[in-house]
Design a protein around this motif. Sequence first.
Motif, PDB file in Angstrom:
ATOM      1  N   LEU A 106     -10.774   3.870   0.133  1.00  0.00           N
ATOM      2  CA  LEU A 106     -10.435   3.921   1.543  1.00  0.00           C
ATOM      3  C   LEU A 106      -9.738   2.632   1.937  1.00  0.00           C
ATOM      4  CD1 LEU A 106     -12.977   2.100   2.899  1.00  0.00           C
ATOM      5  CD2 LEU A 106     -14.108   4.258   2.532  1.00  0.00           C
ATOM      6  N   ALA A 107      -8.937   2.716   3.010  1.00  0.00           N
ATOM      7  CA  ALA A 107      -8.167   1.561   3.476  1.00  0.00           C
ATOM      8  C   ALA A 107      -7.974   1.662   4.980  1.00  0.00           C
ATOM      9  CB  ALA A 107      -6.807   1.512   2.780  1.00  0.00           C
ATOM     10  N   TRP A 108      -8.071   0.528   5.664  1.00  0.00           N
ATOM     11  CA  TRP A 108      -7.804   0.464   7.097  1.00  0.00           C
ATOM     12  C   TRP A 108      -6.294   0.426   7.336  1.00  0.00           C
ATOM     13  CZ3 TRP A 108     -11.410   0.268  11.065  1.00  0.00           C
ATOM     14  CH2 TRP A 108     -12.732   0.071  10.697  1.00  0.00           C
ATOM     15  N   THR A 109      -5.858   1.064   8.425  1.00  0.00           N
ATOM     16  CA  THR A 109      -4.480   0.869   8.855  1.00  0.00           C
ATOM     17  C   THR A 109      -4.394  -0.535   9.464  1.00  0.00           C
ATOM     18  OG1 THR A 109      -4.965   1.921  10.993  1.00  0.00           O
ATOM     19  CG2 THR A 109      -4.010   3.318   9.253  1.00  0.00           C
ATOM     20  N   PRO A 110      -3.238  -1.172   9.436  1.00  0.00           N
ATOM     21  CA  PRO A 110      -3.125  -2.552   9.932  1.00  0.00           C
ATOM     22  C   PRO A 110      -3.545  -2.747  11.389  1.00  0.00           C
ATOM     23  CG  PRO A 110      -1.256  -2.034   8.577  1.00  0.00           C
ATOM     24  CD  PRO A 110      -2.018  -0.747   8.773  1.00  0.00           C
ATOM     25  N   ASP A 111      -3.441  -1.704  12.219  1.00  0.00           N
ATOM     26  CA  ASP A 111      -3.869  -1.831  13.610  1.00  0.00           C
ATOM     27  C   ASP A 111      -5.379  -1.626  13.779  1.00  0.00           C
ATOM     28  OD1 ASP A 111      -4.181   0.930  13.359  1.00  0.00           O
ATOM     29  OD2 ASP A 111      -2.564   1.425  14.745  1.00  0.00           O
ATOM     30  N   GLY A 112      -6.073  -1.264  12.699  1.00  0.00           N
ATOM     31  CA  GLY A 112      -7.525  -1.083  12.743  1.00  0.00           C
ATOM     32  C   GLY A 112      -7.980   0.176  13.448  1.00  0.00           C
ATOM     33  N   ARG A 113      -7.067   1.075  13.740  1.00  0.00           N
ATOM     34  CA  ARG A 113      -7.432   2.287  14.477  1.00  0.00           C
ATOM     35  C   ARG A 113      -7.841   3.451  13.581  1.00  0.00           C
ATOM     36  NH1 ARG A 113      -2.560   2.135  18.839  1.00  0.00           N
ATOM     37  NH2 ARG A 113      -3.361   0.393  20.049  1.00  0.00           N
ATOM     38  N   GLU A 114      -7.367   3.437  12.330  1.00  0.00           N
ATOM     39  CA  GLU A 114      -7.652   4.557  11.440  1.00  0.00           C
ATOM     40  C   GLU A 114      -8.028   4.059  10.048  1.00  0.00           C
ATOM     41  OE1 GLU A 114      -5.000   8.296  12.723  1.00  0.00           O
ATOM     42  OE2 GLU A 114      -3.865   6.672  11.794  1.00  0.00           O
ATOM     43  N   ILE A 115      -8.655   4.963   9.313  1.00  0.00           N
ATOM     44  CA  ILE A 115      -8.978   4.711   7.912  1.00  0.00           C
ATOM     45  C   ILE A 115      -8.336   5.825   7.101  1.00  0.00           C
ATOM     46  CG2 ILE A 115     -10.831   4.596   6.211  1.00  0.00           C
ATOM     47  CD1 ILE A 115     -12.582   3.468   8.511  1.00  0.00           C
ATOM     48  N   VAL A 116      -7.613   5.445   6.066  1.00  0.00           N
ATOM     49  CA  VAL A 116      -7.015   6.400   5.134  1.00  0.00           C
ATOM     50  C   VAL A 116      -7.917   6.445   3.910  1.00  0.00           C
ATOM     51  CG1 VAL A 116      -5.006   6.891   3.682  1.00  0.00           C
ATOM     52  CG2 VAL A 116      -4.685   5.956   5.983  1.00  0.00           C
ATOM     53  N   PHE A 117      -8.203   7.657   3.431  1.00  0.00           N
ATOM     54  CA  PHE A 117      -9.102   7.801   2.289  1.00  0.00           C
ATOM     55  C   PHE A 117      -8.690   8.976   1.423  1.00  0.00           C
ATOM     56  CE2 PHE A 117     -10.821  10.344   5.690  1.00  0.00           C
ATOM     57  CZ  PHE A 117     -11.383  11.467   5.092  1.00  0.00           C
ATOM     58  N   SER A 118      -9.156   8.956   0.188  1.00  0.00           N
ATOM     59  CA  SER A 118      -8.923  10.045  -0.745  1.00  0.00           C
ATOM     60  C   SER A 118     -10.198  10.876  -0.826  1.00  0.00           C
ATOM     61  CB  SER A 118      -8.559   9.504  -2.120  1.00  0.00           C
ATOM     62  OG  SER A 118      -8.497  10.566  -3.046  1.00  0.00           O
ATOM     63  N   SER A 119     -10.042  12.190  -0.770  1.00  0.00           N
ATOM     64  CA  SER A 119     -11.208  13.072  -0.798  1.00  0.00           C
ATOM     65  C   SER A 119     -10.834  14.414  -1.412  1.00  0.00           C
ATOM     66  CB  SER A 119     -11.718  13.300   0.627  1.00  0.00           C
ATOM     67  OG  SER A 119     -12.732  14.283   0.670  1.00  0.00           O
ATOM     68  N   ASN A 120     -11.849  15.090  -1.926  1.00  0.00           N
ATOM     69  CA  ASN A 120     -11.646  16.446  -2.427  1.00  0.00           C
ATOM     70  C   ASN A 120     -12.112  17.457  -1.374  1.00  0.00           C
ATOM     71  OD1 ASN A 120     -14.442  16.236  -2.592  1.00  0.00           O
ATOM     72  ND2 ASN A 120     -14.566  17.220  -4.586  1.00  0.00           N
ATOM     73  N   ARG A 121     -11.983  17.112  -0.102  1.00  0.00           N
ATOM     74  CA  ARG A 121     -12.482  17.949   0.987  1.00  0.00           C
ATOM     75  C   ARG A 121     -11.771  19.295   1.076  1.00  0.00           C
ATOM     76  NH1 ARG A 121     -10.788  17.505   6.348  1.00  0.00           N
ATOM     77  NH2 ARG A 121     -12.937  17.229   7.022  1.00  0.00           N
ATOM     78  N   SER A 122     -10.593  19.447   0.441  1.00  0.00           N
ATOM     79  CA  SER A 122      -9.916  20.750   0.455  1.00  0.00           C
ATOM     80  C   SER A 122      -9.223  21.002  -0.878  1.00  0.00           C
ATOM     81  CB  SER A 122      -8.902  20.818   1.599  1.00  0.00           C
ATOM     82  OG  SER A 122      -7.836  19.944   1.356  1.00  0.00           O
ATOM     83  N   GLY A 123      -9.898  20.688  -1.966  1.00  0.00           N
ATOM     84  CA  GLY A 123      -9.317  20.887  -3.288  1.00  0.00           C
ATOM     85  C   GLY A 123      -9.211  19.576  -4.026  1.00  0.00           C
ATOM     86  N   PRO A 124      -8.310  19.510  -5.022  1.00  0.00           N
ATOM     87  CA  PRO A 124      -8.169  18.262  -5.792  1.00  0.00           C
ATOM     88  C   PRO A 124      -7.863  17.081  -4.874  1.00  0.00           C
ATOM     89  CG  PRO A 124      -6.898  20.023  -6.791  1.00  0.00           C
ATOM     90  CD  PRO A 124      -7.382  20.537  -5.459  1.00  0.00           C
ATOM     91  N   GLY A 125      -8.246  15.894  -5.285  1.00  0.00           N
ATOM     92  CA  GLY A 125      -8.104  14.693  -4.473  1.00  0.00           C
ATOM     93  C   GLY A 125      -6.808  14.626  -3.690  1.00  0.00           C
ATOM     94  N   SER A 126      -6.925  14.443  -2.387  1.00  0.00           N
ATOM     95  CA  SER A 126      -5.758  14.290  -1.524  1.00  0.00           C
ATOM     96  C   SER A 126      -6.067  13.220  -0.483  1.00  0.00           C
ATOM     97  CB  SER A 126      -5.387  15.628  -0.877  1.00  0.00           C
ATOM     98  OG  SER A 126      -6.495  16.171  -0.195  1.00  0.00           O
ATOM     99  N   LEU A 127      -5.037  12.761   0.212  1.00  0.00           N
ATOM    100  CA  LEU A 127      -5.221  11.712   1.205  1.00  0.00           C
ATOM    101  C   LEU A 127      -5.464  12.296   2.591  1.00  0.00           C
ATOM    102  CD1 LEU A 127      -2.593   8.958   0.293  1.00  0.00           C
ATOM    103  CD2 LEU A 127      -5.029   9.051  -0.252  1.00  0.00           C
ATOM    104  N   TRP A 128      -6.312  11.593   3.336  1.00  0.00           N
ATOM    105  CA  TRP A 128      -6.693  11.966   4.689  1.00  0.00           C
ATOM    106  C   TRP A 128      -6.721  10.706   5.530  1.00  0.00           C
ATOM    107  CZ3 TRP A 128      -7.624  17.100   5.727  1.00  0.00           C
ATOM    108  CH2 TRP A 128      -7.704  17.929   4.597  1.00  0.00           C
ATOM    109  N   ARG A 129      -6.655  10.880   6.837  1.00  0.00           N
ATOM    110  CA  ARG A 129      -6.856   9.755   7.749  1.00  0.00           C
ATOM    111  C   ARG A 129      -7.811  10.211   8.840  1.00  0.00           C
ATOM    112  NH1 ARG A 129      -0.965   9.910  10.597  1.00  0.00           N
ATOM    113  NH2 ARG A 129      -1.515  11.469  12.135  1.00  0.00           N
ATOM    114  N   VAL A 130      -8.617   9.271   9.308  1.00  0.00           N
ATOM    115  CA  VAL A 130      -9.586   9.568  10.353  1.00  0.00           C
ATOM    116  C   VAL A 130      -9.615   8.390  11.316  1.00  0.00           C
ATOM    117  CG1 VAL A 130     -11.572   8.638   9.057  1.00  0.00           C
ATOM    118  CG2 VAL A 130     -11.946  10.377  10.813  1.00  0.00           C
ATOM    119  N   SER A 131      -9.776   8.672  12.580  1.00  0.00           N
ATOM    120  CA  SER A 131      -9.863   7.623  13.586  1.00  0.00           C
ATOM    121  C   SER A 131     -11.126   6.801  13.352  1.00  0.00           C
ATOM    122  CB  SER A 131      -9.901   8.244  14.983  1.00  0.00           C
ATOM    123  OG  SER A 131     -10.201   7.254  15.945  1.00  0.00           O
ATOM    124  N   ALA A 132     -11.032   5.499  13.503  1.00  0.00           N
ATOM    125  CA  ALA A 132     -12.204   4.630  13.331  1.00  0.00           C
ATOM    126  C   ALA A 132     -13.236   4.869  14.424  1.00  0.00           C
ATOM    127  CB  ALA A 132     -11.769   3.170  13.325  1.00  0.00           C
TER     128      ALA A 132
END
Length: 193
Positions: A97-123
Amino acid sequence: PFITWTPDGKTIAMVDKGSPQQPYRVWLLTVDTGERRPLTTPPRNSLGDSGVAISPDGRTLAFIRNPTYMVTDIYLAPLSGGEPTRLTFDNRIIVGLAWTPDGREIVFSSNRSGPGSLWRVSASGGKPVGLPEAGEGVAFPTIARQGRRLVFSRTTDDTNIWGIELAGPGASESGPVQLTSSTRADGSPQLSS
């Protein structure tokens, strides 16, 4: 990662065990003094906490909590101490997982909908949004401080089927022959009679 710096370079967040019987947890290490203090306390019978990332303002730790095998979610904890809050509720595998530079979101890798893919979620919480441009089989995202570039690792499985003559003329001379060629995993061949 299992280790990361605070933005001021004075503290390191790291993953370790307090003792061999305890699950992994996040510790803060003060660089100048060597003082080490625990920041997270995972449930006793869990696998523990990992995947640390510190917000750009240096106030919040995002980490991955792993209660059981192949079940993880993102939590946030104030670096000053206090109870963590759960950010995702997928109970899926999260790899990096990684924070966006503005600190508003986190980007992460997950298998939440199949093979590992990238997602972002509001902090501040909410439903994760997919980043389909990255494709499948991705993990360990990291974002440049300027916020204009994101990099990640990608694993691909390119398995093909090969054959070889076991008996008859020329069997020892011909060697293996590739029967399939694709960019995905081909396996479990069956020969017709």
